[in-house]
Design a protein around this motif. Structure first.
Motif, PDB file in Angstrom:
ATOM      1  N   SER A   1       0.841  -1.190   0.000  1.00  0.00           N
ATOM      2  CA  SER A   1       0.000   0.000   0.000  1.00  0.00           C
ATOM      3  C   SER A   1       0.877   1.241   0.000  1.00  0.00           C
ATOM      4  N   VAL A   2       0.399   2.301  -0.622  1.00  0.00           N
ATOM      5  CA  VAL A   2       1.100   3.584  -0.648  1.00  0.00           C
ATOM      6  C   VAL A   2       0.066   4.688  -0.466  1.00  0.00           C
ATOM      7  N   PRO A   3       0.493   5.869  -0.013  1.00  0.00           N
ATOM      8  CA  PRO A   3      -0.464   6.970   0.140  1.00  0.00           C
ATOM      9  C   PRO A   3      -1.086   7.346  -1.201  1.00  0.00           C
ATOM     10  N   ALA A   4      -2.395   7.457  -1.229  1.00  0.00           N
ATOM     11  CA  ALA A   4      -3.093   7.752  -2.481  1.00  0.00           C
ATOM     12  C   ALA A   4      -2.678   9.096  -3.062  1.00  0.00           C
ATOM     13  N   GLU A   5      -2.441  10.089  -2.204  1.00  0.00           N
ATOM     14  CA  GLU A   5      -2.115  11.421  -2.718  1.00  0.00           C
ATOM     15  C   GLU A   5      -0.692  11.480  -3.264  1.00  0.00           C
ATOM     16  N   ALA A   6       0.197  10.628  -2.739  1.00  0.00           N
ATOM     17  CA  ALA A   6       1.595  10.654  -3.175  1.00  0.00           C
ATOM     18  C   ALA A   6       1.844   9.776  -4.391  1.00  0.00           C
TER      19      ALA A   6
END
Length: 373
Positions: free
Chosen positions: A245-250
């Motif tokens: 998972s990764v930050p959606a905004e980044a």
């Protein structure tokens, strides 16, 4: 370089600690920001218990309430009266806001002064910021380095073992056998938290829950390691590798890949439950799955990890709650004891692990999914 909100908050706390009480209207000039920004900062810090805000002014909190020493006046001296303690944290928001709050409350009860510095997850600056705490008079330090992974710990860690004052590691673990391994530390047992989540989901009839997790912080890495340990304890095999998972905004594309991977696992019948680190990712993944036809909890039982904002989701999320505030409190009490013990024999260093809790809400009640036609 533009000052971050965390750095500005740290300056604001310094101002109020030094002056005792400051009118909110004066903060803008003292901080060099707009009145709106000063007011919002004061409100944010007061909401986290780091300041008292009454009648247009903010004050340094007094040690009151059930945790105050029996028979002592509010704000009266405790075992650490007159001590100056330093605290280095990677952030003053989200997870670490509660750690800081616990440390601040324990310091106030002891009659000690707590000085805060924020690293913004820049481990290369940890040493200089800690030296700044010492220059400010800190007689002992609580340190949560800005490490994101083992490589940061290796590159920016050994200096901690050479500090001239007692130090306690917060929510960080040293490499076994390294110079840091001899330091006092207080941390959450994330492996236990993961085991609680998996046992709960399996008890609801879900054979092998998936893990969706970041890999950009010590907590995330501990959750990943805890997942492998929990599967072994429960006698299970992982249905597939951890979904990154990764930050959606980044990283919108990386986030979409994680969502699609979870979607395919549910729709194929491979999985009916998942543990997601962290709360923000869990909420955003839930929102993204809904238009794809995967509903929480009807199609997917979901547990979040952190319990910062999990209860505020449309469907309140069951969550693993690390004892963040207690970590700050126990670490501060340990440091005060180290500084004031007065024993003939120096006490042994301690590695204290505190157990997370599982807070059950609506998101984990899914039935087994129906395979697609």
């Amino acid at each position: 370089m533009r000052e971050s909100a965390a750095e500005r908050h740290a300056r604001l706390l310094d101002l109020v600690r030094e002056r005792g009480t400051v009118r909110v209207a004066e903060l803008a000039g003292l901080l060099g920001v707009s009145p709106v920004t000063a007011r919002r900062d004061a409100e944010a810090l007061a909401s986290r218990g780091l300041l008292d805000r009454v009648h247009g002014q903010v004050s340094w909190p007094r040690a009151t309430g059930p945790g105050a020493p029996a028979g002592a006046p509010a704000g009266g001296p405790g075992a650490g009266a007159g001590l100056v303690l330093g605290l280095l944290a990677p952030s003053a928001t989200y997870y670490f806001a509660e750690v800081i709050r616990g440390a601040h409350e324990a310091a106030a009860r002891a009659g000690a002064r707590l000085v805060l510095r924020i690293s913004d997850y820049r481990p290369e600056e940890d040493r200089a910021r800690t030296e700044g705490l010492l220059a400010a008079g800190a007689e002992g330090v609580l340190v949560a380095p800005g490490w994101r992974g083992p490589e940061d710990r290796a590159a920016y860690g050994d200096w901690l073992a050479g500090l001239p004052v007692p130090a306690v590691l917060l929510e960080r673990r040293a490499e076994p056998g390294s110079p840091l391994d001899g330091l006092d530390r207080v941390s959450s047992d994330h492996a236990h938290g993961v085991l609680l989540a998996l046992r709960h989901l399996i008890g609801l009839g879900h054979p092998t829950p998936l893990l969706v997790a970041r890999g950009d912080s010590p907590t995330a890495l501990a959750v990943r390691a805890g997942y492998a340990e929990a599967l072994a304890v429960l006698g299970l095999e992982a249905p597939r590798p951890v979904i990154d998972s990764v930050p959606a905004e980044a990283d919108p594309e990386g986030f979409e890949r994680a969502v699609r991977a979870l979607y395919e696992a549910v729709r194929s019948g491979l999985a009916s439950a998942a543990l997601v680190h962290n709360d923000v990712d869990a909420i955003e993944i839930t929102q993204r799955l809904a238009p794809l036809g995967v509903r929480v909890p009807q199609d997917l039982a979901l547990i979040a990890y952190d319990d910062e904002v999990a209860a505020l989701a449309d469907t309140p999320l069951t969550a693993v709650a690390p004892p963040k505030r207690q970590v700050g409190r126990h670490a501060t009490e340990l440091l005060v004891e180290r500084l004031t013990g007065g024993a003939d024999e120096e006490p042994a260093s301690r590695h204290v692990s505190l157990l997370p809790r599982l807070r059950v809400r609506a998101s984990c009640g899914a039935a087994r999914p129906v395979p697609p036609l």
